[in-house]
Design a protein around this motif. Structure first.
Motif, PDB file in Angstrom:
ATOM      1  N   LEU A 171      -6.067 -51.440   6.707  1.00  0.00           N
ATOM      2  CA  LEU A 171      -5.424 -52.489   5.919  1.00  0.00           C
ATOM      3  C   LEU A 171      -4.151 -53.064   6.536  1.00  0.00           C
ATOM      4  O   LEU A 171      -3.890 -54.252   6.388  1.00  0.00           O
ATOM      5  N   VAL A 172      -3.338 -52.218   7.157  1.00  0.00           N
ATOM      6  CA  VAL A 172      -2.026 -52.680   7.620  1.00  0.00           C
ATOM      7  C   VAL A 172      -1.827 -52.363   9.091  1.00  0.00           C
ATOM      8  O   VAL A 172      -2.281 -51.344   9.579  1.00  0.00           O
ATOM      9  N   ASN A 173      -1.133 -53.237   9.766  1.00  0.00           N
ATOM     10  CA  ASN A 173      -0.841 -53.063  11.183  1.00  0.00           C
ATOM     11  C   ASN A 173       0.544 -52.439  11.325  1.00  0.00           C
ATOM     12  O   ASN A 173       1.507 -53.096  11.710  1.00  0.00           O
ATOM     13  N   LEU A 174       0.616 -51.161  10.966  1.00  0.00           N
ATOM     14  CA  LEU A 174       1.884 -50.438  11.005  1.00  0.00           C
ATOM     15  C   LEU A 174       1.682 -49.088  11.681  1.00  0.00           C
ATOM     16  O   LEU A 174       0.607 -48.499  11.570  1.00  0.00           O
ATOM     17  N   PRO A 175       2.723 -48.573  12.324  1.00  0.00           N
ATOM     18  CA  PRO A 175       2.607 -47.212  12.843  1.00  0.00           C
ATOM     19  C   PRO A 175       2.522 -46.230  11.672  1.00  0.00           C
ATOM     20  O   PRO A 175       3.049 -46.491  10.593  1.00  0.00           O
ATOM     21  N   GLU A 176       1.872 -45.112  11.902  1.00  0.00           N
ATOM     22  CA  GLU A 176       1.683 -44.130  10.832  1.00  0.00           C
ATOM     23  C   GLU A 176       3.009 -43.657  10.247  1.00  0.00           C
ATOM     24  O   GLU A 176       3.102 -43.370   9.057  1.00  0.00           O
ATOM     25  N   THR A 177       4.070 -43.621  11.059  1.00  0.00           N
ATOM     26  CA  THR A 177       5.370 -43.171  10.561  1.00  0.00           C
ATOM     27  C   THR A 177       5.933 -44.109   9.487  1.00  0.00           C
ATOM     28  O   THR A 177       6.738 -43.685   8.664  1.00  0.00           O
ATOM     29  N   ALA A 178       5.516 -45.369   9.483  1.00  0.00           N
ATOM     30  CA  ALA A 178       5.998 -46.321   8.474  1.00  0.00           C
ATOM     31  C   ALA A 178       5.322 -46.128   7.126  1.00  0.00           C
ATOM     32  O   ALA A 178       5.784 -46.664   6.123  1.00  0.00           O
ATOM     33  N   THR A 179       4.235 -45.368   7.103  1.00  0.00           N
ATOM     34  CA  THR A 179       3.513 -45.158   5.848  1.00  0.00           C
ATOM     35  C   THR A 179       3.404 -43.677   5.487  1.00  0.00           C
ATOM     36  O   THR A 179       2.548 -43.290   4.709  1.00  0.00           O
ATOM     37  N   THR A 218       7.223 -49.661   2.562  1.00  0.00           N
ATOM     38  CA  THR A 218       7.280 -50.676   3.608  1.00  0.00           C
ATOM     39  C   THR A 218       6.719 -51.985   3.085  1.00  0.00           C
ATOM     40  O   THR A 218       5.682 -52.006   2.431  1.00  0.00           O
ATOM     41  N   ARG A 219       7.396 -53.063   3.391  1.00  0.00           N
ATOM     42  CA  ARG A 219       6.866 -54.383   3.052  1.00  0.00           C
ATOM     43  C   ARG A 219       6.112 -54.897   4.260  1.00  0.00           C
ATOM     44  O   ARG A 219       6.612 -54.875   5.384  1.00  0.00           O
ATOM     45  N   LYS A 268      -2.823 -48.404  -7.559  1.00  0.00           N
ATOM     46  CA  LYS A 268      -2.683 -47.073  -6.977  1.00  0.00           C
ATOM     47  C   LYS A 268      -4.036 -46.627  -6.453  1.00  0.00           C
ATOM     48  O   LYS A 268      -5.043 -46.724  -7.147  1.00  0.00           O
ATOM     49  N   VAL A 269      -4.050 -46.148  -5.206  1.00  0.00           N
ATOM     50  CA  VAL A 269      -5.266 -45.606  -4.611  1.00  0.00           C
ATOM     51  C   VAL A 269      -5.017 -44.127  -4.349  1.00  0.00           C
ATOM     52  O   VAL A 269      -4.058 -43.763  -3.671  1.00  0.00           O
ATOM     53  N   SER A 270      -5.880 -43.285  -4.907  1.00  0.00           N
ATOM     54  CA  SER A 270      -5.789 -41.836  -4.724  1.00  0.00           C
ATOM     55  C   SER A 270      -7.017 -41.350  -3.980  1.00  0.00           C
ATOM     56  O   SER A 270      -8.088 -41.939  -4.089  1.00  0.00           O
ATOM     57  N   SER A 271      -6.844 -40.251  -3.247  1.00  0.00           N
ATOM     58  CA  SER A 271      -7.967 -39.645  -2.529  1.00  0.00           C
ATOM     59  C   SER A 271      -7.818 -38.137  -2.574  1.00  0.00           C
ATOM     60  O   SER A 271      -6.841 -37.608  -3.102  1.00  0.00           O
ATOM     61  N   GLN A 272      -8.774 -37.454  -1.977  1.00  0.00           N
ATOM     62  CA  GLN A 272      -8.740 -35.998  -1.957  1.00  0.00           C
ATOM     63  C   GLN A 272      -7.882 -35.456  -0.821  1.00  0.00           C
ATOM     64  O   GLN A 272      -7.327 -34.369  -0.931  1.00  0.00           O
ATOM     65  N   THR A 273      -7.768 -36.205   0.278  1.00  0.00           N
ATOM     66  CA  THR A 273      -6.998 -35.735   1.440  1.00  0.00           C
ATOM     67  C   THR A 273      -6.078 -36.838   1.965  1.00  0.00           C
ATOM     68  O   THR A 273      -6.330 -38.036   1.759  1.00  0.00           O
ATOM     69  N   SER A 274      -5.035 -36.416   2.671  1.00  0.00           N
ATOM     70  CA  SER A 274      -4.127 -37.395   3.277  1.00  0.00           C
ATOM     71  C   SER A 274      -4.828 -38.172   4.389  1.00  0.00           C
ATOM     72  O   SER A 274      -4.529 -39.345   4.617  1.00  0.00           O
ATOM     73  N   GLY A 275      -5.784 -37.548   5.072  1.00  0.00           N
ATOM     74  CA  GLY A 275      -6.525 -38.231   6.132  1.00  0.00           C
ATOM     75  C   GLY A 275      -7.286 -39.442   5.610  1.00  0.00           C
ATOM     76  O   GLY A 275      -7.386 -40.458   6.294  1.00  0.00           O
ATOM     77  N   GLN A 276      -7.813 -39.337   4.400  1.00  0.00           N
ATOM     78  CA  GLN A 276      -8.535 -40.469   3.808  1.00  0.00           C
ATOM     79  C   GLN A 276      -7.587 -41.632   3.527  1.00  0.00           C
ATOM     80  O   GLN A 276      -7.935 -42.792   3.760  1.00  0.00           O
ATOM     81  N   ILE A 277      -6.380 -41.341   3.041  1.00  0.00           N
ATOM     82  CA  ILE A 277      -5.393 -42.402   2.808  1.00  0.00           C
ATOM     83  C   ILE A 277      -4.953 -42.994   4.141  1.00  0.00           C
ATOM     84  O   ILE A 277      -4.821 -44.216   4.278  1.00  0.00           O
ATOM     85  N   ASN A 278      -4.748 -42.163   5.147  1.00  0.00           N
ATOM     86  CA  ASN A 278      -4.365 -42.670   6.476  1.00  0.00           C
ATOM     87  C   ASN A 278      -5.434 -43.597   7.040  1.00  0.00           C
ATOM     88  O   ASN A 278      -5.127 -44.646   7.619  1.00  0.00           O
ATOM     89  N   THR A 279      -6.700 -43.232   6.876  1.00  0.00           N
ATOM     90  CA  THR A 279      -7.801 -44.072   7.348  1.00  0.00           C
ATOM     91  C   THR A 279      -7.797 -45.422   6.636  1.00  0.00           C
ATOM     92  O   THR A 279      -7.974 -46.473   7.258  1.00  0.00           O
ATOM     93  N   LEU A 280      -7.572 -45.409   5.324  1.00  0.00           N
ATOM     94  CA  LEU A 280      -7.495 -46.654   4.558  1.00  0.00           C
ATOM     95  C   LEU A 280      -6.359 -47.522   5.074  1.00  0.00           C
ATOM     96  O   LEU A 280      -6.538 -48.727   5.311  1.00  0.00           O
ATOM     97  N   LEU A 281      -5.186 -46.927   5.268  1.00  0.00           N
ATOM     98  CA  LEU A 281      -4.034 -47.698   5.732  1.00  0.00           C
ATOM     99  C   LEU A 281      -4.235 -48.253   7.135  1.00  0.00           C
ATOM    100  O   LEU A 281      -3.794 -49.363   7.435  1.00  0.00           O
ATOM    101  N   GLU A 282      -4.916 -47.511   8.003  1.00  0.00           N
ATOM    102  CA  GLU A 282      -5.219 -48.013   9.347  1.00  0.00           C
ATOM    103  C   GLU A 282      -6.040 -49.290   9.283  1.00  0.00           C
ATOM    104  O   GLU A 282      -5.876 -50.185  10.110  1.00  0.00           O
TER     105      GLU A 282
END
Length: 191
Positions: A127-135, A141-142, A111-125
């Motif tokens: 790590l994964v090649n998915l549109p933001e709507t998938a996360t 999402t697999r 589990k990865v936690s952060s202070q803001t949703s933007g920080q999690i979005n940046t991490l996912l960008e």
């Protein structure tokens, strides 16, 4: 008699956690997992108040329990205890036939936690090649991360959980840790 000591997926006697900048990575060793499959003609049961989700979705936690869709008529059920026993008891009372397979020791959850949703979005960008709507929040999402097949679960806007094969626990932790350290080095705003 042999003295057996339980080990986490990362080989320690206690769960690993680490703070890197504005992020906290935690190994969730308390998660119990069971696969629940039902015949095609059967109406999906409600497990512990959780309506079983559609493809790409996650039921949000209720008392530490959640479910994700994994295949047609199949879900992965998670609990902070013995998922197999929980599922077996409930499913047997609700539907005529279900196939339940214990999955706890096959997976690792970080589990990865952060202070803001933007920080999690940046991490996912990164790590994964998915549109933001998938996360988005409520999605499961697999996908692949560095050639490892993982589930990306987004229960809240400031948290993401990665479920990956237990045999790749060290590699998945390394990828997450390295990515977060690179983000911290590249952006003073994240530290």
């Amino acid at each position: 008699m042999t003295d057996l000591t339980p080990r986490t997926a990362l080989g320690a006697t206690a769960a690993r956690n680490e703070t890197i900048g504005a992020y906290l990575i935690e190994e969730n060793t308390e998660l119990g997992l069971a696969s629940v499959a039902i015949p095609a003609e059967t109406i999906p049961p409600v497990l512990f108040g959780l309506t079983l989700p559609k493809p790409g979705h996650l039921t949000l936690e209720i008392d530490g329990k959640f479910a994700i869709w994994t295949a047609p008529n199949q879900w992965l059920f998670a609990t902070d205890g013995d998922a197999h026993q929980d599922c077996a008891a409930l499913v047997k009372s609700k539907i005529a036939m279900a196939y339940i397979t214990e999955q706890t020791d096959a997976w690792v959850a970080f589990k990865v936690s952060s202070q803001t949703s933007g920080q999690i979005n940046t991490l996912l960008e990164r790590l994964v090649n998915l549109p933001e709507t998938a996360t988005d929040t409520g999605k499961a999402t697999r996908t692949n991360i560095h050639h490892m097949s993982v589930f990306v679960l987004r229960p809240t806007s400031t948290q993401v959980t990665f479920l990956g094969p237990r045999t790749q626990a060290g590699s998945l932790w390394h990828v997450l840790e390295t990515t977060l350290r690179q983000q911290r080095a590249n952006s003073g705003a994240l530290s």
